[in-house]
Motif scaffolding. Sequence first.
Motif, PDB file in Angstrom:
ATOM      1  N   ILE A 677     -21.335  20.355   9.052  1.00  0.00           N
ATOM      2  CA  ILE A 677     -19.915  20.049   8.936  1.00  0.00           C
ATOM      3  C   ILE A 677     -19.190  21.040   8.034  1.00  0.00           C
ATOM      4  O   ILE A 677     -17.990  21.276   8.191  1.00  0.00           O
ATOM      5  N   LEU A 678     -19.912  21.677   7.102  1.00  0.00           N
ATOM      6  CA  LEU A 678     -19.273  22.683   6.257  1.00  0.00           C
ATOM      7  C   LEU A 678     -18.765  23.857   7.092  1.00  0.00           C
ATOM      8  O   LEU A 678     -17.729  24.457   6.778  1.00  0.00           O
ATOM      9  N   GLY A 679     -19.488  24.187   8.171  1.00  0.00           N
ATOM     10  CA  GLY A 679     -19.027  25.250   9.056  1.00  0.00           C
ATOM     11  C   GLY A 679     -17.722  24.884   9.742  1.00  0.00           C
ATOM     12  O   GLY A 679     -16.834  25.729   9.909  1.00  0.00           O
ATOM     13  N   GLU A 680     -17.588  23.606  10.136  1.00  0.00           N
ATOM     14  CA  GLU A 680     -16.338  23.158  10.741  1.00  0.00           C
ATOM     15  C   GLU A 680     -15.197  23.229   9.732  1.00  0.00           C
ATOM     16  O   GLU A 680     -14.063  23.593  10.074  1.00  0.00           O
ATOM     17  N   VAL A 681     -15.491  22.881   8.481  1.00  0.00           N
ATOM     18  CA  VAL A 681     -14.461  22.934   7.442  1.00  0.00           C
ATOM     19  C   VAL A 681     -14.008  24.369   7.213  1.00  0.00           C
ATOM     20  O   VAL A 681     -12.802  24.652   7.090  1.00  0.00           O
ATOM     21  N   VAL A 682     -14.954  25.299   7.154  1.00  0.00           N
ATOM     22  CA  VAL A 682     -14.612  26.708   6.939  1.00  0.00           C
ATOM     23  C   VAL A 682     -13.777  27.234   8.095  1.00  0.00           C
ATOM     24  O   VAL A 682     -12.809  27.993   7.896  1.00  0.00           O
ATOM     25  N   ASP A 683     -14.113  26.850   9.336  1.00  0.00           N
ATOM     26  CA  ASP A 683     -13.310  27.272  10.485  1.00  0.00           C
ATOM     27  C   ASP A 683     -11.896  26.717  10.402  1.00  0.00           C
ATOM     28  O   ASP A 683     -10.915  27.418  10.691  1.00  0.00           O
ATOM     29  N   TYR A 684     -11.794  25.460  10.021  1.00  0.00           N
ATOM     30  CA  TYR A 684     -10.473  24.830   9.957  1.00  0.00           C
ATOM     31  C   TYR A 684      -9.614  25.455   8.866  1.00  0.00           C
ATOM     32  O   TYR A 684      -8.395  25.645   9.033  1.00  0.00           O
ATOM     33  N   LEU A 685     -10.233  25.804   7.741  1.00  0.00           N
ATOM     34  CA  LEU A 685      -9.492  26.330   6.596  1.00  0.00           C
ATOM     35  C   LEU A 685      -9.558  27.852   6.513  1.00  0.00           C
ATOM     36  O   LEU A 685      -9.284  28.419   5.440  1.00  0.00           O
ATOM     37  N   ALA A 686      -9.930  28.520   7.608  1.00  0.00           N
ATOM     38  CA  ALA A 686     -10.160  29.971   7.551  1.00  0.00           C
ATOM     39  C   ALA A 686      -8.958  30.718   6.991  1.00  0.00           C
ATOM     40  O   ALA A 686      -9.089  31.554   6.084  1.00  0.00           O
ATOM     41  N   ASP A 687      -7.770  30.452   7.508  1.00  0.00           N
ATOM     42  CA  ASP A 687      -6.582  31.170   7.055  1.00  0.00           C
ATOM     43  C   ASP A 687      -6.236  30.807   5.614  1.00  0.00           C
ATOM     44  O   ASP A 687      -5.892  31.681   4.795  1.00  0.00           O
ATOM     45  N   ASP A 688      -6.327  29.523   5.268  1.00  0.00           N
ATOM     46  CA  ASP A 688      -6.013  29.086   3.906  1.00  0.00           C
ATOM     47  C   ASP A 688      -7.006  29.661   2.900  1.00  0.00           C
ATOM     48  O   ASP A 688      -6.624  30.065   1.786  1.00  0.00           O
ATOM     49  N   LEU A 689      -8.284  29.681   3.282  1.00  0.00           N
ATOM     50  CA  LEU A 689      -9.291  30.239   2.377  1.00  0.00           C
ATOM     51  C   LEU A 689      -9.063  31.734   2.147  1.00  0.00           C
ATOM     52  O   LEU A 689      -9.196  32.232   1.015  1.00  0.00           O
ATOM     53  N   ALA A 690      -8.704  32.450   3.213  1.00  0.00           N
ATOM     54  CA  ALA A 690      -8.454  33.891   3.060  1.00  0.00           C
ATOM     55  C   ALA A 690      -7.249  34.136   2.154  1.00  0.00           C
ATOM     56  O   ALA A 690      -7.264  35.049   1.311  1.00  0.00           O
ATOM     57  N   THR A 691      -6.210  33.341   2.318  1.00  0.00           N
ATOM     58  CA  THR A 691      -5.021  33.493   1.472  1.00  0.00           C
ATOM     59  C   THR A 691      -5.335  33.180   0.019  1.00  0.00           C
ATOM     60  O   THR A 691      -4.891  33.881  -0.905  1.00  0.00           O
ATOM     61  N   TRP A 692      -6.113  32.128  -0.200  1.00  0.00           N
ATOM     62  CA  TRP A 692      -6.469  31.742  -1.571  1.00  0.00           C
ATOM     63  C   TRP A 692      -7.358  32.798  -2.226  1.00  0.00           C
ATOM     64  O   TRP A 692      -7.168  33.154  -3.392  1.00  0.00           O
ATOM     65  N   GLN A 693      -8.352  33.310  -1.465  1.00  0.00           N
ATOM     66  CA  GLN A 693      -9.241  34.333  -2.018  1.00  0.00           C
ATOM     67  C   GLN A 693      -8.507  35.638  -2.313  1.00  0.00           C
ATOM     68  O   GLN A 693      -8.900  36.391  -3.210  1.00  0.00           O
ATOM     69  N   ALA A 694      -7.430  35.890  -1.564  1.00  0.00           N
ATOM     70  CA  ALA A 694      -6.654  37.113  -1.807  1.00  0.00           C
ATOM     71  C   ALA A 694      -5.750  36.976  -3.024  1.00  0.00           C
ATOM     72  O   ALA A 694      -5.119  37.967  -3.439  1.00  0.00           O
ATOM     73  N   GLY A 695      -5.677  35.790  -3.607  1.00  0.00           N
ATOM     74  CA  GLY A 695      -4.848  35.584  -4.790  1.00  0.00           C
ATOM     75  C   GLY A 695      -3.374  35.531  -4.499  1.00  0.00           C
ATOM     76  O   GLY A 695      -2.547  35.830  -5.381  1.00  0.00           O
ATOM     77  N   THR A 696      -2.989  35.175  -3.298  1.00  0.00           N
ATOM     78  CA  THR A 696      -1.576  35.098  -2.932  1.00  0.00           C
ATOM     79  C   THR A 696      -0.877  34.026  -3.752  1.00  0.00           C
ATOM     80  O   THR A 696      -1.379  32.905  -3.897  1.00  0.00           O
ATOM     81  N   GLU A 697       0.280  34.337  -4.241  1.00  0.00           N
ATOM     82  CA  GLU A 697       1.024  33.395  -5.068  1.00  0.00           C
ATOM     83  C   GLU A 697       1.512  32.231  -4.204  1.00  0.00           C
ATOM     84  O   GLU A 697       2.040  32.419  -3.099  1.00  0.00           O
TER      85      GLU A 697
END
Length: 766
Positions: A677-697
């Motif tokens: 299920i963690l893989g499903e979560v990562v797929d669902y949050l892919a864009d949000d995770l990338a934005t957060w990891q990039a440090g976007t304000e």
Amino acid sequence: MTPTNHTHGTDNGNGSGGGERLAPVRHLYAHRVTDPAGPGTDVIDGEFVEGGVVTAQDYTRAQRAKAIERYRGYQQTARTVARGTRTAAQATGTAAATVVRTTRSVATHPRTRTTVAVGAYTTGVLAAPVLGVWATWEQFHNWRTAAEHREGATHRGEVIHDRIATQMQLQEYRETQLGKLAGALSSRTAMVFYGLAALAEAPAVVDWSLHEWPVWEYSQAVATIDLTCGAALAALLTVNGWVYLRKVFKRRNRKRVGTVADDGNALQVLPIAEARHDRAALELLRRSLLAQGVETNPIAGRRTAWGWELEHQIVGGSGKRPADVIKKLEQIETDLDVRQNGVLVQPHTERRARFTTRIIESDPWAKMPPLPVYPNGSRRLADPIELGLRLDGRTMSASFLSTHAIILAASGGGKSGLIRAIVDGLAHTADAILWDLDPSGVGQAPQADAMGLRALSPEDCEQALTIALGIATARTRIKDRLGMGDEWQPTPEYPALVVVLDEFPRLSKEAKALAVALLRVARKAGVVLIFASQSAKKDALGDSVAAEVAWKAAGPGLADYQTRLLFGDNAVSEGYTPGNYRPKRGSRLNDTGTFFLEGCAEGDEPIPTRALWFDNKIAEQRARRAAQAGRPEWDTATLQAAGVTAAQLSGSTSPEDAAVAQRAAFDDEQRRTRLGILGEVVDYLADDLATWQAGTEGARDAVSSTELAEALGRGSGKALARDFADFHLTPGQVRIPGEDGEDKQARGYRFADILAAVTTTESNTQ
């Protein structure tokens, strides 16, 4: 009167007797009675004595002697009784043993069973006509009673609305009786009876055939007719009586059923198998819905080859919607006792209070239509391609002229089969060039002969998308000069380009950007994109694909957020439920190949369709035949405008590079399996995770339990927490953006905790 004492002997004068002094003797008075014992018999204390008065000692001795005599008599009697009892017991035991031996001998005798059967049959034959008369009258009475529940008290009238439930029960009872009667008329017992009746007529028929006297002919004819009619009537009454006997004496499986209250009446909630006609099916579904708190009015229904199609209307003012019915599908399936996913609900768009329920009792796709036959070179991109059979019996088809498409289904969901059906139709067109792109290294191998270019690695896919974007951009500049108007008009001289892009989430970041750019200009440039994947991430490409494509297919095993990504936020409540269907697992096909389609010529109703199946051998043969008939070539105008050569627009990835891509895809698939299920979560949050990891304000750093549970189809936050427990991921208080733009407290998961759980799981499984 008192007794007196007397002294025997003489007194010597000084108070002492001179002789032996005797003890005083107490005399008992006797009184004379008249008694049958005879005159002169006295009675003392109820005893008859002879000789008048006796002394007390004599009387005592006499009584003692009599007691001894009586005791001896009692003793003798007891001994006699004991000897008699012992003798009787011995005789009884001997008789019982004899009876047991006789019974055993009779029971084991070969003729005993035949004798019992003959006796039972004889008893039944004698009793059955009488019971048959009663059963026949009962059936006639029920037939008349059934008419009383219809308008005009006739069977030609419609059933009175208030008496539908009673009429249904009575009709079921009558049909059950008639069914048993029909079975009994053709039973072995009935056949034996018919044979005996025919045997009884044989002597009269033989005598009639041997003698030719007119009188005998007439009398024998009358006798034969009477005997025949009598035998037929007796047979009917007999078998009818047998039915009644079986109904009375047969042990039934008495099922316990639930009830639901309706205007003070307790109605039974029965399986749909009890329905014998459309009104009964409507009533049974109404009861099940009523048990779930949804009050409806039945509208119409019809029997199909696979089950029922029933239309209901929700009662106004109840505060319920068709979406509430969809939420209760699992319980409705239980009430009606049908298979998993055996109840489908389709809300009506033109009348929101109405919905159609399809109840599946047998395989609706047991008889699939044959594979279509496409003449080589005679088809155009605008011609519809047959894709499969919908549940309501319609053959679904689609045209891909200026129409992008997306196909989503979990692993084993039948995605490859639907792609083959589409490619097979496109391979027989004379105005479309096919490209096969797959960054996972597999592609459409059985149909490779029909492909103009095959890119089977992430690098080659990126290069192919770059060329395709260049072609699309160039065509937007020259289409007006060629007189094509607003959109490119495919012809054999100016063919369209159809790009089949499988497993598009595995594209590199640069390739995804190219795919998004191509989507924006492709339709007007005669370029068609067909996306396919086992999952869809909520990223820029996923959002663009969902927004731009017009033809969509959702197969078994999709998460709810993926279904909403394809068909809109209200997709599940509108009846699009591909996640309820099960993909292939091992040798079990389950619901593989079952898709919800949108964009077909036959309509966009949320009704599942079973895709046509092409195995590898058939797909390869048809593709080779299409290639041998000739495939269209690139037009010179496009090549010059795009600055490419025909050689650059053909070829295939080397087997070595394709094998590397396949290995990488396999490793990624294994990783997803380990993550669960963690893989499903990562797929669902892919864009949000990338934005957060990039440090976007302003990027959010957490997700609520409610949002994740709804997106992944877990029902509730508690169910999601149970799934996360295996990964030691627990919810906590987080801050998430509210609808008004202000942050609010909610129970959820931090992105940092999710990624830490992913890292820990991967390290533990390596």
